[in-house]
Scaffold this motif. Sequence first.
Motif, PDB file in Angstrom:
ATOM      1  N   GLY A   1     -14.313   6.544   7.191  1.00 32.62           N
ATOM      2  CA  GLY A   1     -14.161   5.709   8.454  1.00 32.62           C
ATOM      3  C   GLY A   1     -13.569   4.560   7.970  1.00 32.62           C
ATOM      4  N   ARG A   2     -12.724   4.296   6.815  1.00 28.49           N
ATOM      5  CA  ARG A   2     -12.146   3.076   6.425  1.00 28.49           C
ATOM      6  C   ARG A   2     -10.581   3.267   5.993  1.00 28.49           C
ATOM      7  NH1 ARG A   2     -16.904  -0.154   4.403  1.00 28.49           N
ATOM      8  NH2 ARG A   2     -15.521  -1.411   3.053  1.00 28.49           N
ATOM      9  N   ILE A   3      -9.827   2.268   5.990  1.00 22.76           N
ATOM     10  CA  ILE A   3      -8.648   2.505   5.736  1.00 22.76           C
ATOM     11  C   ILE A   3      -8.624   2.219   4.068  1.00 22.76           C
ATOM     12  CG2 ILE A   3      -6.412   1.191   5.767  1.00 22.76           C
ATOM     13  CD1 ILE A   3      -7.183   0.052   8.389  1.00 22.76           C
ATOM     14  N   HIS A   4      -7.762   3.283   3.759  1.00 21.68           N
ATOM     15  CA  HIS A   4      -7.442   3.278   2.059  1.00 21.68           C
ATOM     16  C   HIS A   4      -5.953   3.079   1.901  1.00 21.68           C
ATOM     17  CE1 HIS A   4     -11.544   4.568   1.168  1.00 21.68           C
ATOM     18  NE2 HIS A   4     -11.534   5.141   2.039  1.00 21.68           N
ATOM     19  N   THR A   5      -5.566   2.115   1.429  1.00 17.39           N
ATOM     20  CA  THR A   5      -4.157   1.914   1.120  1.00 17.39           C
ATOM     21  C   THR A   5      -3.850   1.738  -0.457  1.00 17.39           C
ATOM     22  OG1 THR A   5      -2.171   0.659   1.717  1.00 17.39           O
ATOM     23  CG2 THR A   5      -4.110  -0.721   1.149  1.00 17.39           C
ATOM     24  N   ASN A   6      -2.655   1.280  -0.813  1.00 20.61           N
ATOM     25  CA  ASN A   6      -2.683   1.244  -2.210  1.00 20.61           C
ATOM     26  C   ASN A   6      -2.257  -0.169  -2.806  1.00 20.61           C
ATOM     27  OD1 ASN A   6       0.015   0.790  -1.031  1.00 20.61           O
ATOM     28  ND2 ASN A   6       1.101   1.738  -2.864  1.00 20.61           N
ATOM     29  N   PHE A   7      -2.688  -0.500  -3.646  1.00 21.31           N
ATOM     30  CA  PHE A   7      -2.566  -1.809  -4.652  1.00 21.31           C
ATOM     31  C   PHE A   7      -1.785  -1.721  -5.590  1.00 21.31           C
ATOM     32  CE2 PHE A   7      -5.952  -2.442  -1.672  1.00 21.31           C
ATOM     33  CZ  PHE A   7      -5.498  -3.785  -1.230  1.00 21.31           C
ATOM     34  N   ASN A   8      -0.809  -2.018  -5.885  1.00 22.62           N
ATOM     35  CA  ASN A   8       0.075  -1.755  -7.188  1.00 22.62           C
ATOM     36  C   ASN A   8      -0.295  -2.932  -8.512  1.00 22.62           C
ATOM     37  OD1 ASN A   8       1.812   0.065  -5.952  1.00 22.62           O
ATOM     38  ND2 ASN A   8       2.536  -1.723  -4.758  1.00 22.62           N
TER      39      ASN A   8
ATOM     40  N   SER B   1       0.491  -6.238  -5.783  1.00 21.89           N
ATOM     41  CA  SER B   1       1.256  -6.113  -4.755  1.00 21.89           C
ATOM     42  C   SER B   1       0.805  -4.926  -3.922  1.00 21.89           C
ATOM     43  CB  SER B   1       2.813  -5.616  -4.515  1.00 21.89           C
ATOM     44  OG  SER B   1       2.995  -4.389  -5.338  1.00 21.89           O
ATOM     45  N   SER B   2       0.979  -4.939  -2.443  1.00 26.01           N
ATOM     46  CA  SER B   2       0.532  -3.911  -1.776  1.00 26.01           C
ATOM     47  C   SER B   2       1.461  -3.100  -0.850  1.00 26.01           C
ATOM     48  CB  SER B   2      -1.110  -4.310  -0.933  1.00 26.01           C
ATOM     49  OG  SER B   2      -1.510  -3.444  -0.269  1.00 26.01           O
ATOM     50  N   GLY B   3       0.770  -2.052  -0.339  1.00 22.76           N
ATOM     51  CA  GLY B   3       2.039  -1.169   0.369  1.00 22.76           C
ATOM     52  C   GLY B   3       3.037  -0.359  -0.122  1.00 22.76           C
ATOM     53  N   GLY B   4       3.836   0.219   0.602  1.00 20.51           N
ATOM     54  CA  GLY B   4       5.094   0.964   0.085  1.00 20.51           C
ATOM     55  C   GLY B   4       4.427   2.508  -0.229  1.00 20.51           C
ATOM     56  N   GLY B   5       5.363   3.403   0.130  1.00 29.71           N
ATOM     57  CA  GLY B   5       5.076   4.843   0.096  1.00 29.71           C
ATOM     58  C   GLY B   5       4.207   5.236   1.494  1.00 29.71           C
ATOM     59  N   GLU B   6       3.884   6.572   1.229  1.00 31.97           N
ATOM     60  CA  GLU B   6       3.296   7.211   2.545  1.00 31.97           C
ATOM     61  C   GLU B   6       2.299   7.903   2.549  1.00 31.97           C
ATOM     62  OE1 GLU B   6       6.995   9.394   3.740  1.00 31.97           O
ATOM     63  OE2 GLU B   6       7.521   7.970   5.171  1.00 31.97           O
TER      64      GLU B   6
END
Length: 687
Positions: A346-353, A363-368
């Motif tokens: 139930g949470r947003i999991h994005t990426n952190f470079n 940095s964060s974001g990028g990719g799909e």
Amino acid sequence: MIYLVTQQILPSTDAYKIISVEESISLLKPLNIIGLDTETSGFNVFLKDLLLVQMGNKDFQVVIDTTTINITLYKDILEDNDKGFILWNADFDLRFFYRKGIIIKQIYDGYLAERVLWLGYPAGEHSMSLKSAAENYLGVHLDKTIRGKIIWSKTLTDDIIVYAARDVEFLEHIMNKQLIELRAQNLIEAVMIESQYVRVNAYMEFCGVKLDIGKWQEKMKQDKIAEQNALNELNRWVTTNYRNDKRFCHIELQGDLFEGFDDEPHCIINWKSPKQVIPFFETLGFKLDVIDKKTGLSKKSIDAKVIKSQSAKSSISSVYIAYKEAEKLISTYGQNFIDLINPITGRIHTNFNSLGTDTARVSSGGGEDLETIPGKKIPLVNMQNLPSDPLTRSCFIAEKGNKWISADYKGQESFLMASIANDKEMLKELNEGSGDMHSLVAKKVFSEIPEDMPTKSIKKNFHELRQKAKGYEFLWNYGGDWNTLMANFGLDEKKAKALDASYKKGFPGLAAYQNFRRKDVMEKGYILMSPISGYRAHIYDWEKLSRLKREFNEDFWNRYKQIPRNSNNIKQPRNDIEKQMVMDVKYYFKRKSASEKQSINYPIQHAGAMCYKLAAIYMFNWVVKEGLFNIVKFLVGAHDELNIEASENIAEKCSKKLVECMEKSGKIYCTKAKLTADVEINDYWVH
């Protein structure tokens, strides 16, 4: 030798030997350094499964079939503080171990070591893959064609098992080769920091963040209204100022029998169409030619940054920028956030470079994301670049019974700059004065402000000049001069030179620091970002720049002066030799200028990145030691800010520890001024 631990019934083979869990533990237990890798059914740790875990070294490898063997049986070995584990791109593997409740303590990430060695080089200049490292360092070819087969295969085959084993067979040898180069460049400390921080980075991705869907949808509605209002203002500006220009406005003269006549002009520019917007802005005198970073070729751009830099040309600039910002809110911060909510957590999991920039910033974001909603590509969102308005931030919330704890450094960039440059005027203001650097800059550069006026009084008495100084300050701090003042703020040459001279006179320590950085980078060919950590960013084309500098002798410049110019004072080469001379001069001075500015900028940004990373490492280690893993969650790290989530009963304790960790790391990189952190405890993100 390859050993397999599985409960599958497999045919007899010479490729490996099947052993028990106990036997494999006996083999692994004596090792101090262990190569470690995983094979999974996908990328999403909550939606996909751990298929294989392989551990070992050059002499033997243990492949564990985690579809039939519980990996927690190896928890004691994996969490042994006396064992060092070598991984390649550990961020990925660690998340799957975290899902199993396994926290590996000592890590060496070969991928991050390779990244550290190649900081400063363009993406793609050097492959960071394990396959390339094995070839470059050992002359060994690793066949990666089997990787896709692992996901779909229902039974283990010889080629799958051998493939998995070979991914750990050479890790220690590659590490030893890397260490030779790392020592030569004094980068051991840097890799140690990155290999510790990646544990935090993976944990932040694992924890994710809770989104208040109802409030976010309300925000989306308001964003849509704001976009329409901005569009109306944009159209109104055109119809007011270009009412009779048929290129941009239309008046319906025929009317309608029932509706009557509408003699009001209507803007006919489609603001989403560059083909229509570009001619309009060029009519107003805007210069839209920019260099495409990917191709290196000239192109026309109507990006908000291009228009903003020429805002003095027309009052439409602010109207257009407001529209573009509203448009970006719709496209960037909308339904994609809701789509990313994981159905399990139930949470947003994005990426952190973890090494997202050459300065070692995250940095964060990028990719799909291709797995949260099967068949749909969802862009991974940038959690570090969210609008800072209260509504947007308040949409990110703590779980029921928890609190959101947000801590950020106060004036981090100013403190680090003053400390690193050892500028006495800046340090005096920060350590003994009001700490208002914008007012101090205004006082130093504008003669209208009395010299004896206290800095704390300038904001009230000379607000407009302080605002101007605020805009100029960022430009100066990172190597800008009177030329960039003219280009970015439309100042005439005399005024720009006077302001620039006043700034340099007012802050002699910073001026001396910048002069040193310009000279140092052109002598060394790399930017030493910190003598503490040893990180360096290479000038990727240093050999070419050095060669050109040698070629630029007296004879060269005499011939260069003979190349004719046109009426606009632009060189017009007459042959290929002269053309190459012009290209070389442009290239050299453009790259020299860029490298000098980077040399000024990078150490300060890097110090900020290190303050953040070390604070995050200290806090994470404390969380693990206190048995609070998966109770205290790491949410968002954004340069000078760290956000965590904890249950109400320990929120105060955690907030104090977080500030302690941030100020502890601040002391290491900000030695001449006290870098402090503010903290807030709330139900949502308030910064």
